[in-house]
Design a protein around this motif. Structure first.
Motif, PDB file in Angstrom:
ATOM      1  N   GLU B 294       0.819  -1.208   0.000  1.00 34.79           N
ATOM      2  CA  GLU B 294       0.000   0.000   0.000  1.00 34.79           C
ATOM      3  C   GLU B 294       0.850   1.254   0.000  1.00 34.79           C
ATOM      4  O   GLU B 294       0.503   2.276   0.590  1.00 34.79           O
ATOM      5  CB  GLU B 294      -0.922  -0.013   1.233  1.00 34.79           C
ATOM      6  N   CYS B 295       1.984   1.155  -0.667  1.00 34.96           N
ATOM      7  CA  CYS B 295       2.934   2.260  -0.652  1.00 34.96           C
ATOM      8  C   CYS B 295       2.369   3.484  -1.386  1.00 34.96           C
ATOM      9  O   CYS B 295       1.816   3.386  -2.473  1.00 34.96           O
ATOM     10  CB  CYS B 295       4.227   1.798  -1.317  1.00 34.96           C
ATOM     11  N   MET B 296       2.518   4.652  -0.744  1.00 37.42           N
ATOM     12  CA  MET B 296       2.045   5.889  -1.357  1.00 37.42           C
ATOM     13  C   MET B 296       3.254   6.774  -1.681  1.00 37.42           C
ATOM     14  O   MET B 296       4.383   6.437  -1.343  1.00 37.42           O
ATOM     15  CB  MET B 296       1.112   6.632  -0.390  1.00 37.42           C
ATOM     16  N   GLU B 297       2.985   7.907  -2.312  1.00 39.22           N
ATOM     17  CA  GLU B 297       4.068   8.796  -2.707  1.00 39.22           C
ATOM     18  C   GLU B 297       4.868   9.274  -1.498  1.00 39.22           C
ATOM     19  O   GLU B 297       6.100   9.254  -1.488  1.00 39.22           O
ATOM     20  CB  GLU B 297       3.473   9.996  -3.491  1.00 39.22           C
ATOM     21  N   CYS B 299       5.334   7.917   1.318  1.00 42.95           N
ATOM     22  CA  CYS B 299       6.096   6.850   1.982  1.00 42.95           C
ATOM     23  C   CYS B 299       7.530   6.786   1.467  1.00 42.95           C
ATOM     24  O   CYS B 299       8.440   6.389   2.173  1.00 42.95           O
ATOM     25  CB  CYS B 299       5.438   5.498   1.761  1.00 42.95           C
TER      26      CYS B 299
END
Lengths: 294, 322, 322
Positions: B294-297, B299
């Motif tokens: 669920e990696c976001m920007e 992170c």
């Protein structure tokens, strides 16, 4: 404050593995040995009565400067040291090759097969280790005489030292083989159908190479010392041959007054052996893939 | 009321030739009297270095505590001298290690090794010492303790050796025991015995424990609180049951999901892609980002500071609202 | 029964214990494996479980012909592998491969990955250089390693990737049976699921047969279709995975399953903690070997050895209770 800490640590760990100076000394000796006729100011055997026992820096009447003095026959000390490097290195290389070959072969076989093969080979090795070097050398000298092949190879010395040295290799390589044999990749090699020969050559041998190289470099020093000792005792090398051991021996009676005759060849032995030992440690560090990783 | 052990923003780095390894990078947790904390993580996540930092047994040269406090009974251990630490180790905080084959010295008898603690910290000798040793061996339920005194470690089984290690750790009645993978080397049935024993001893003596392990089964069995460590930092900490029931950090969720179960037939395990990172070359931002589903920007840019997800449940993840 | 690939018939391995300084002679025998029988069918995964020293690793060594059996036979597709000729042996060496526990010791540190994978092909002969190259590339791809990794050395890879290399090597000669000796227990928890899934996927794709050894029961449950439980050199129970887990017949199996820790605190279980330790295989107990620790031991157990009872087509147990 914190930064100093890092640098200090780096220094402590780097110090013993810097090969620069030792390597330079070893290379210097090799160059000296190969190009002796071009480098040496005089012939190592040229005698001259008026030049007997001259101290370092003496200029004779021909205008030749004797940087390291002359010996009791008026021979140039520096030239003799330069030529002496030849004998030392030839003996070192030849004996190490002989000893490493026999020792590695027997060590691998003994370690891999184990059982009675191992017992037999190791008893032979023990006998080899128990041989008194000087006695063997003396006997050989009496039987065969001091002889140089091609003016360069003191065959007796090479044989005696080779004979004395291989058990050291065999022992160490066997120990290493025993440890490697237990690794899973050896079991897997057997599962893949490799023959014992292939396992020894392809799987075990490459893994003992670091040990072998370290043994070689460390023993080069030992061999040079042995050769010097044998020459010092007057065994194996004809008396007029320029070798470092013989030179130390020549000066021993007059060391109180004419110290330079023994001192300089002695220093040459010391620096070369020390350099080789340092170099050996460095080689080991470089060759170990586990150490390289860190 | 203050905690027995309170670790605040501990940073322990290892300075190697090739650069700095941030083995422990800002770790905080606390343990109360008689409580058991589980420190969970994979090999190389810094959990062992954390234990060693508490006792100041760091690898030399190269390892050092760079920042932070280790408050034990209100005193900061980081500031203590080596001499003062020696009086704390073994007497107030002791350790049980994974491999009893190497943690016991093969050259000494059981009596010698167990007796050492009393000889050093209580200055006992002769009869009194021997009685203390027997008492300690009985505490860890070694059968026929009197006859084992003259035995050497190699004459005992793995389970018995680990009990001796326990006797040494408990001997001087410490208030905290750090157990670093104490049952990993043991067989399943012996592990069950040993864990039960530790629980009984804890009930009897009220000692606090810090359980360092990679085995979530051990945590579920033993601990009151759990801290999950990943790449040098604690990513989630909570009450044990709360963590198992409502894990919030994607790493914890993945870790719980990727375990095969004893009681269910599974077709395919959920797996966390990739490998744990090298502590010498950590990614920017959240350390778990490269493996996170669920990696976001954000992170990839910034490490998420710790936030409270619910009661006593802290998570370091951008997904959790502050 | 023509789908049986490998049949182990009463195989026994006794190691001598030698004493004496000058003339060594055996003073006893370690009965590592004592007459076990099982068969493995094409396409299944047979799991062998048991505690350390129960003989499961020795069993695999016997099957891999790394040790010589004292007694018994191993039938591979109907022929006895102890007495097959050179060409038969070469075929067996192709057909049976292995993956070991420790990916650090199972890959030669001085060989490139390419050469490691190539090795079983070289010893087989009958492959041109080009064919071997192609096969290496294929295998690397099948285990999910980048195509370029062939020219690297093992130490450049992490534990999980190394295990992939080991699997690629085992795959190379198109084997029928792969022996997996604790294939994931040395790996990080988060990487284990990857390797287990990979092994299952390869099995489906190539119709591989596995013999797997593990001490982690959840791993065995996930991987295996049938399971054999060993205790002190004997097989005590075999059965289909879910039958054995749901309804263990032998008291040892029951205890083993109950000792394994559930990975979730909310999982209920009834706990049977065995007393005592595994006896020495040098001098195993009389009668049933498990009787000194067995919670259901009867009189008969201590003097008469139980015989194998076939419960259902796929269910065998060695216990007086049945």
């Amino acid at each position: 404050m914190f930064r100093i800490g890092i640098n200090k640590l780096a220094l402590i760990r780097k110090f013993p593995v810097n090969p620069g100076i030792p390597l330079l000394i070893v290379l210097l000796c090799i160059v000296m040995a190969i190009f002796a006729p071009y480098i040496a100011p005089e012939s190592p055997t040229k005698q001259s009565l008026p030049n007997q026992f001259q101290e370092p820096g003496y200029v004779d009447k021909d205008g030749t400067k004797h940087y390291l003095g002359t010996d009791k026959f008026g021979r140039d000390n520096l030239s003799r040291i330069i030529y002496g490097a030849r004998i030392s290195l030839v003996v070192a290389v030849l004996t190490i090759i002989i000893a490493a070959f026999i020792g590695t072969l027997l060590g691998l076989v003994a370690g891999y097969y184990g059982g009675w093969v191992d017992s037999l080979l190791m008893r032979i090795t023990d006998v080899g280790l128990a041989l008194p070097l000087i006695l063997v050398a003396l006997v050989l000298a009496v039987v065969y005489g001091a002889e140089l092949i091609a003016d360069l190879i003191p065959i007796n010395v090479v044989l005696v030292i080779g004979l004395l040295l291989w058990p050291r290799f065999a022992r160490q390589i066997r120990g290493e083989t025993l440890a490697i044999k237990e690794q899973d990749y050896i079991a897997l090699a057997r599962v893949a159908g490799c023959s014992p020969m292939r396992i020894m050559i392809k799987h075990i041998f490459p893994n003992v190479i670091p040990t072998l190289l370290v043994l070689c470099t460390l023993n080069v020093g030992y061999v040079i010392l042995l050769e010097a000792s044998l020459s010092f005792l007057g065994v194996g090398v004809p008396p007029e041959t320029p070798t470092w051991g013989l030179m130390v021996s020549d000066g021993k009676g007059v060391i109180a007054t004419y110290w330079w005759i023994s001192l300089f060849p002695g220093l040459a032995i010391m620096f070369l052996v020390l350099s080789l030992n340092f170099f050996g440690d460095w080689v080991r560090d470089k060759l170990d893939p586990k150490l390289r990783q860190v | 009321m203050s905690a027995l052990l309170d670790v605040q923003n501990l940073k322990t780095y290892y300075f190697a030739r090739r650069g700095v390894v941030k083995a422990v990078d800002g770790v905080s947790f606390s343990i109360d009297q008689g409580e058991t904390l589980g420190l969970v993580g994979e090999s190389g996540c810094g959990k062992t270095m954390t234990c060693h930092s508490i006792l100041k047994l760091l690898p030399k040269p190269g390892g050092r505590i760079v920042e932070g406090q280790v408050l034990f009974e209100g005193e900061d251990l980081v500031l203590k001298t080596e001499r003062q630490m020696r009086r704390i180790r073994g007497a107030k905080i002791s350790m049980i290690l994974q491999d009893s084959m190497t943690s016991l010295n093969p050259a000494y008898t059981i009596e010698n090794q167990v007796g050492e603690v009393f000889a050093i910290h209580q200055k006992l000798k002769g009869r009194a010492l021997k009685e203390k040793v027997i008492e300690a061996l009985k505490l860890v339920k070694i059968p026929a303790a009197e006859t084992r005194l003259r035995a050497f470690p190699h004459q005992m089984s793995g389970g018995m050796r680990q009990r001796v290690a326990g006797a040494i750790a408990l001997g001087a009645k410490p208030s905290l025991i750090i157990a670093d993978e104490p049952t990993t080397a043991l067989d399943v049935t012996i592990q069950a015995q040993y864990l039960n024993l530790l629980k009984e001893i804890q009930a009897e003596t009220g000692v606090a424990m810090m359980f360092v392990t990679h085995d979530l089964g051990v945590v579920a069995r033993m601990c009151d609180k759990v801290a999950v460590m990943y790449a040098g930092r604690i990513v989630e900490k909570a009450e044990m049951k709360d963590l198992f029931r409502h894990p919030r950090h994607p790493y914890t969720i993945g870790l719980l999901a990727c375990l095969p179960k004893m009681d269910a037939e599974l077709d395919k395990l959920v797996s966390i892609p990739g490998q744990p990172p090298d502590l010498g070359a950590l990614p920017d931002g959240c350390h778990f980002a490269p493996r996170c589903p669920e990696c976001m920007e954000i992170c990839k840019q910034k490490y998420p500071e710790e936030r409270l997800a619910r009661d006593e449940h802290y998570v370091s993840c951008w997904l959790v609202e502050k | 029964m023509n789908d049986t690939i490998l049949e182990v018939k009463g195989i026994t391995k006794h190691y001598p214990i030698v004493a004496g300084v000058v003339r060594t002679k055996p003073i006893g025998w370690v009965k590592a494996v004592d007459g076990i029988e099982f068969s493995i069918r094409k396409g299944e995964t047979f799991g062998l479980v048991g505690e350390s020293g129960c003989g499961k690793t020795t069993t695999t060594k016997l099957i891999l012909l790394l040790e010589e059996a004292t007694e018994g036979a191993i039938m591979f597709r109907g022929t006895d592998v102890f007495s097959i000729g050179r060409s038969g042996l070469r075929e067996y060496r192709r057909a049976v491969q292995a993956v070991f526990q420790d990916p650090f010791s199972s890959l030669n540190p001085r060989m490139k990955v390419r050469d490691i994978i190539e090795e079983p092909l070289v010893t087989l002969h009958g492959f041109s250089k080009k064919q071997r190259e192609e096969r290496i590339a294929e295998c690397l791809d099948q285990v999910g390693l980048p195509p370029g990794s062939g020219s690297n050395y093992p130490h450049e890879f992490s534990g999980g990737q190394r295990q992939r290399i080991a699997v690629a090597r085992a795959l190379a000669p198109n084997p029928d049976l792969i022996i997996l000796d604790e294939p994931v227990s040395a790996l990080d928890v988060s990487v284990r699921a990857q390797i287990m899934n990979l092994l299952k996927e390869l099995q489906d794709r190539f119709g591989l047969t596995y013999l797997m050894i593990a001490h982690d029961l959840a791993v065995v449950r996930y991987m295996s279709t049938r399971i054999g439980v060993m205790y002190l050199g004997k097989l005590v129970e075999t059965g289909r995975s879910e039958d054995l887990f749901n309804d263990p017949l032998h008291p040892y199996t029951e205890a083993l399953l109950s000792a394994a820790l559930p990975t979730h605190p909310d999982t209920s279980r009834n706990e049977i903690v065995l007393t005592g330790e595994v006896p020495s295989p040098v001098d195993p107990p009389s009668g049933c070997r498990f009787h000194p620790r067995c919670p259901k031991a009867m009189d008969i157990c201590s003097h008469i050895e139980p015989v194998l009872a076939r419960m259902e087509p796929d269910r065998e147990v060695v216990c007086h209770l049945w």
